[in-house]
Design a protein around this motif. Structure first.
Motif, PDB file in Angstrom:
ATOM      1  N   GLU A 108       0.627  -1.113  -0.194  1.00 37.51           N
ATOM      2  CA  GLU A 108      -0.137   0.028   0.073  1.00 37.51           C
ATOM      3  C   GLU A 108       0.807   1.208  -0.086  1.00 37.51           C
ATOM      4  OE1 GLU A 108      -2.941  -0.544   3.055  1.00 37.51           O
ATOM      5  OE2 GLU A 108      -3.702   1.671   2.781  1.00 37.51           O
ATOM      6  N   ASN A 109       0.446   2.316  -0.899  1.00 39.22           N
ATOM      7  CA  ASN A 109       1.208   3.544  -0.887  1.00 39.22           C
ATOM      8  C   ASN A 109       2.622   3.266  -1.540  1.00 39.22           C
ATOM      9  OD1 ASN A 109      -0.941   4.804   0.387  1.00 39.22           O
ATOM     10  ND2 ASN A 109       0.118   4.182   2.349  1.00 39.22           N
ATOM     11  N   GLY A 110       2.919   2.291  -2.244  1.00 42.02           N
ATOM     12  CA  GLY A 110       4.122   2.050  -2.671  1.00 42.02           C
ATOM     13  C   GLY A 110       3.713   2.066  -4.241  1.00 42.02           C
ATOM     14  N   THR A 111       4.621   2.229  -5.215  1.00 42.69           N
ATOM     15  CA  THR A 111       4.518   2.270  -6.572  1.00 42.69           C
ATOM     16  C   THR A 111       5.779   2.552  -7.345  1.00 42.69           C
ATOM     17  OG1 THR A 111       3.244   2.995  -8.532  1.00 42.69           O
ATOM     18  CG2 THR A 111       3.504   4.541  -6.654  1.00 42.69           C
ATOM     19  N   SER A 112       6.069   2.491  -8.405  1.00 43.82           N
ATOM     20  CA  SER A 112       7.165   2.799  -9.259  1.00 43.82           C
ATOM     21  C   SER A 112       6.554   3.249 -10.619  1.00 43.82           C
ATOM     22  CB  SER A 112       7.700   1.336  -9.657  1.00 43.82           C
ATOM     23  OG  SER A 112       8.818   1.649 -10.395  1.00 43.82           O
ATOM     24  N   VAL A 113       7.503   4.627 -10.798  1.00 33.72           N
ATOM     25  CA  VAL A 113       6.991   5.232 -12.000  1.00 33.72           C
ATOM     26  C   VAL A 113       7.539   4.922 -13.151  1.00 33.72           C
ATOM     27  CG1 VAL A 113       6.375   7.336 -10.623  1.00 33.72           C
ATOM     28  CG2 VAL A 113       8.772   7.031 -11.561  1.00 33.72           C
ATOM     29  N   GLU A 114       8.654   4.065 -13.043  1.00 29.45           N
ATOM     30  CA  GLU A 114       9.274   3.435 -14.232  1.00 29.45           C
ATOM     31  C   GLU A 114       8.816   2.038 -14.483  1.00 29.45           C
ATOM     32  OE1 GLU A 114      13.632   3.499 -14.505  1.00 29.45           O
ATOM     33  OE2 GLU A 114      13.501   5.630 -14.390  1.00 29.45           O
ATOM     34  N   PHE A 115       8.460   1.673 -15.518  1.00 34.58           N
ATOM     35  CA  PHE A 115       8.131   0.367 -15.899  1.00 34.58           C
ATOM     36  C   PHE A 115       8.890  -0.279 -17.272  1.00 34.58           C
ATOM     37  CE2 PHE A 115       5.655  -3.136 -17.641  1.00 34.58           C
ATOM     38  CZ  PHE A 115       5.695  -3.976 -16.755  1.00 34.58           C
ATOM     39  N   ASN A 116       9.521  -1.164 -16.974  1.00 36.66           N
ATOM     40  CA  ASN A 116      10.238  -1.943 -18.006  1.00 36.66           C
ATOM     41  C   ASN A 116      10.047  -3.286 -17.832  1.00 36.66           C
ATOM     42  OD1 ASN A 116      12.259  -3.492 -19.102  1.00 36.66           O
ATOM     43  ND2 ASN A 116      13.884  -1.588 -18.846  1.00 36.66           N
ATOM     44  N   LEU A 117       9.569  -3.910 -19.068  1.00 37.24           N
ATOM     45  CA  LEU A 117       8.698  -5.144 -18.826  1.00 37.24           C
ATOM     46  C   LEU A 117      10.233  -6.494 -18.787  1.00 37.24           C
ATOM     47  CD1 LEU A 117       6.543  -6.916 -19.313  1.00 37.24           C
ATOM     48  CD2 LEU A 117       7.025  -7.420 -21.910  1.00 37.24           C
ATOM     49  N   LEU A 118      11.033  -6.041 -19.306  1.00 37.86           N
ATOM     50  CA  LEU A 118      12.139  -6.802 -19.068  1.00 37.86           C
ATOM     51  C   LEU A 118      12.784  -7.026 -17.611  1.00 37.86           C
ATOM     52  CD1 LEU A 118      14.222  -8.805 -20.755  1.00 37.86           C
ATOM     53  CD2 LEU A 118      15.789  -6.954 -20.875  1.00 37.86           C
ATOM     54  N   ARG A 119      12.820  -5.857 -17.066  1.00 38.64           N
ATOM     55  CA  ARG A 119      13.406  -5.521 -15.785  1.00 38.64           C
ATOM     56  C   ARG A 119      12.330  -6.188 -14.862  1.00 38.64           C
ATOM     57  NH1 ARG A 119      16.367  -0.537 -13.120  1.00 38.64           N
ATOM     58  NH2 ARG A 119      16.041  -1.543 -11.161  1.00 38.64           N
ATOM     59  N   TYR A 120      10.915  -6.292 -15.152  1.00 42.31           N
ATOM     60  CA  TYR A 120       9.702  -6.690 -14.393  1.00 42.31           C
ATOM     61  C   TYR A 120       9.780  -8.225 -14.268  1.00 42.31           C
ATOM     62  CZ  TYR A 120       5.002  -7.587 -12.887  1.00 42.31           C
ATOM     63  OH  TYR A 120       3.961  -7.976 -12.155  1.00 42.31           O
ATOM     64  N   VAL A 121      10.221  -8.829 -15.558  1.00 43.50           N
ATOM     65  CA  VAL A 121      10.206 -10.168 -15.656  1.00 43.50           C
ATOM     66  C   VAL A 121      11.368 -10.902 -14.588  1.00 43.50           C
ATOM     67  CG1 VAL A 121      10.516 -12.079 -17.109  1.00 43.50           C
ATOM     68  CG2 VAL A 121       8.950 -10.304 -17.776  1.00 43.50           C
ATOM     69  N   ALA A 122      12.384 -10.152 -15.200  1.00 45.61           N
ATOM     70  CA  ALA A 122      13.899 -10.417 -14.218  1.00 45.61           C
ATOM     71  C   ALA A 122      13.603 -10.435 -12.655  1.00 45.61           C
ATOM     72  CB  ALA A 122      14.846  -9.472 -14.732  1.00 45.61           C
ATOM     73  N   SER A 123      12.821  -9.351 -12.504  1.00 41.41           N
ATOM     74  CA  SER A 123      12.922  -9.190 -10.967  1.00 41.41           C
ATOM     75  C   SER A 123      11.846  -9.998 -10.273  1.00 41.41           C
ATOM     76  CB  SER A 123      12.474  -7.603 -10.874  1.00 41.41           C
ATOM     77  OG  SER A 123      11.233  -7.383  -9.731  1.00 41.41           O
ATOM     78  N   LYS A 124      10.687 -10.390 -10.966  1.00 39.38           N
ATOM     79  CA  LYS A 124       9.849 -11.210 -10.607  1.00 39.38           C
ATOM     80  C   LYS A 124      10.205 -12.748 -10.462  1.00 39.38           C
ATOM     81  CE  LYS A 124       5.739  -9.586  -9.838  1.00 39.38           C
ATOM     82  NZ  LYS A 124       5.838  -9.163  -8.618  1.00 39.38           N
ATOM     83  N   GLY A 125      11.380 -12.960 -11.537  1.00 42.56           N
ATOM     84  CA  GLY A 125      11.816 -14.397 -11.342  1.00 42.56           C
ATOM     85  C   GLY A 125      12.983 -14.376 -10.319  1.00 42.56           C
ATOM     86  N   ALA A 126      13.398 -13.351 -10.173  1.00 44.49           N
ATOM     87  CA  ALA A 126      14.741 -13.244  -9.199  1.00 44.49           C
ATOM     88  C   ALA A 126      13.937 -13.396  -7.700  1.00 44.49           C
ATOM     89  CB  ALA A 126      15.321 -12.112  -9.052  1.00 44.49           C
ATOM     90  N   GLY A 127      12.726 -12.670  -7.764  1.00 47.54           N
ATOM     91  CA  GLY A 127      12.006 -12.864  -6.097  1.00 47.54           C
ATOM     92  C   GLY A 127      11.463 -14.271  -5.898  1.00 47.54           C
ATOM     93  N   ILE A 128      10.947 -14.986  -7.127  1.00 48.90           N
ATOM     94  CA  ILE A 128      10.216 -16.225  -6.874  1.00 48.90           C
ATOM     95  C   ILE A 128      11.415 -17.142  -6.291  1.00 48.90           C
ATOM     96  CG2 ILE A 128       9.361 -18.348  -7.972  1.00 48.90           C
ATOM     97  CD1 ILE A 128       7.953 -16.476  -9.736  1.00 48.90           C
ATOM     98  N   LEU A 129      12.564 -17.175  -6.990  1.00 48.83           N
ATOM     99  CA  LEU A 129      13.946 -17.975  -6.850  1.00 48.83           C
ATOM    100  C   LEU A 129      14.336 -17.951  -5.331  1.00 48.83           C
ATOM    101  CD1 LEU A 129      16.156 -19.906  -7.449  1.00 48.83           C
ATOM    102  CD2 LEU A 129      17.515 -17.843  -8.259  1.00 48.83           C
TER     103      LEU A 129
END
Ligand code: GDD
Ligand code: MN
Length: 363
Positions: A125-146
């Motif tokens: 809540e109250n957190g967000t990111s103004v920058e969105f980069n699909l590649l970065r998003y996918v990499a960061s999701k994968g890193a998180g899951i691992l």
């Protein structure tokens, strides 16, 4: 409550065009709170001479500048700043103003109010990111899951990638931190000694000037970091213990099957008993050895864990059998190979179930 003294650690590499505004805004957000603070700029000998510019503010804004020769990387820079810190609360922040200095007091007050670590988070809540980069998003999701699969310490943390956080110095005092790459927070969460973590939403803004130094090439560093953590945190040893216990259980299973059958019991019935004996031996050894640190003791908790373990293993057996049948009858794989694959999948399943569910110490 009175504001406690804090050290703000800021790693920099070619941040000449951001540093002045950063120092000024940080100063403005901390100054009215009274007490002392310091900003520690850890610069890897930036060609744009960020270190030189920063050191002009030594007196005006309580700045200390550490200039390291040769580019050594973000995580170790942060570590060096942490080691140099004079105060008991440490805040880590980027220099490019993607982390709002105005949020620092909130992070500090979380720590003052009992949290050992307070994380600036884009994903609550109250957190967000103004920058969105699909590649970065996918990499960061994968890193998180691992990371969440391997380390239960970060399971409930939403923004483990965050480079904006505050913590009590005690968290790291007796800890050997050896981060690789730039995930210093992951290192802290897995290796540090603490009990409470909170997250504070913030807006990850646009970089003010200059360019990001982190890219997809950091994936390799991240993987090296994760495997080194897997080893150093003792999770690799845990996995090896789990396998050893399972091996012993299999031997016991065969021995019981052999004995009972030789004693005249129908081998099918003997097999059932053998399975249960193997499961019980696994359970007892895992409880007092592999997962001893989870503290499952007492009759009620032990029985509950036993129930969970049986549920996990039952699904494991079904998985194993299903893989054997599907691979062999549908895809014509040689049945022994199918079974080997089934066994491995079943084992990974069992380990995941034990890690995530069986040994949670609540009854
Ligand atoms: N001393 C030093 N040495 N500082 C460095 C180095 C280095 O090798 N590389 C980067 N920095 C500094 C930058 O000057 C900046 O202040 C900060 O570290 C973050 O670097 P950026 O290049 O701006 O990273 P980013 O914006 O792509 O990533 C940030 O956000 C991610 C998501 O929250 C970082 O904070 C990451 O840690 C974070 O995961
Ligand atoms: Mn940045």
């Amino acid at each position: 409550m009175q504001f406690m003294n804090a050290s703000i650690v800021i790693p920099t590499y070619n941040e000449r065009d951001n540093i002045q505004e950063l120092l000024e805004r940080t100063h403005r957000s901390l100054e009215p709170l009274g007490n002392s603070y310091e900003m520690i700029i850890v610069d890897d000998d930036s060609p744009d001479e960020t270190w030189k510019l920063a050191s002009q503010y030594t007196d005006a804004y309580h700045v200390r500048t550490v200039r390291r020769r040769g580019k050594k990387g973000l995580a170790t820079a942060v570590l060096e700043g942490v080691n140099a810190a004079r105060y008991d609360i440490i805040v880590v922040m980027d220099a490019d103003l993607q982390h709002p200095p105005e949020k620092i007091p909130t992070l500090i007050s979380c720590v003052q109010n009992g949290a050992d670590i307070a994380i600036g988070s884009r994903f609550i809540e109250n957190g967000t990111s103004v920058e969105f980069n699909l590649l970065r998003y996918v990499a960061s999701k994968g890193a998180g899951i691992l990371a969440r699969t391997l380390f239960r310490e970060v399971r409930n943390v939403k923004d483990i990638e965050s480079g904006f956080f505050a913590f009590k110095k005690d968290v790291v005092v007796h800890t050997d931190l050896r981060p690789i790459g730039y995930k210093i927070l992951l290192e802290l969460l897995v290796q540090g000694s603490y009990s409470t973590v909170t997250e504070v939403g913030y807006t990850f803004g646009k970089r003010k000037a200059g360019a990001s130094k982190l890219g997809v090439k950091n994936t390799a560093a991240y993987l090296r970091h994760v495997s080194s953590l897997f080893y150093r945190s003792g999770e690799l040893r845990r996995f090896a213990q789990f396998c050893a216990v399972g091996g012993a259980g299999a031997v016991l299973n065969l021995a019981v099957l052999y004995m009972l059958t030789e004693l005249g019991m129908f081998y099918g019935a003997a097999g059932l008993i053998a399975i249960e004996v193997g499961l019980l031996s696994n359970f007892v050894l895992n409880r007092s050895w592999t997962f001893k640190d989870r503290g499952v003791t007492g009759f009620k908790s032990t029985m509950a864990a036993l129930g969970r373990d049986h549920a996990v293993r039952a699904v494991g057996i079904i998985l194993n059998l299903a893989i054997l049948l599907i691979l062999t009858s549908l895809f014509g794989v040689f049945y022994l190979l199918s079974q080997l694959i089934g066994l491995i999948v079943g084992m990974v399943w069992n380990y995941g179930g034990n890690q995530w569910w069986t040994w949670e110490s609540k009854p």
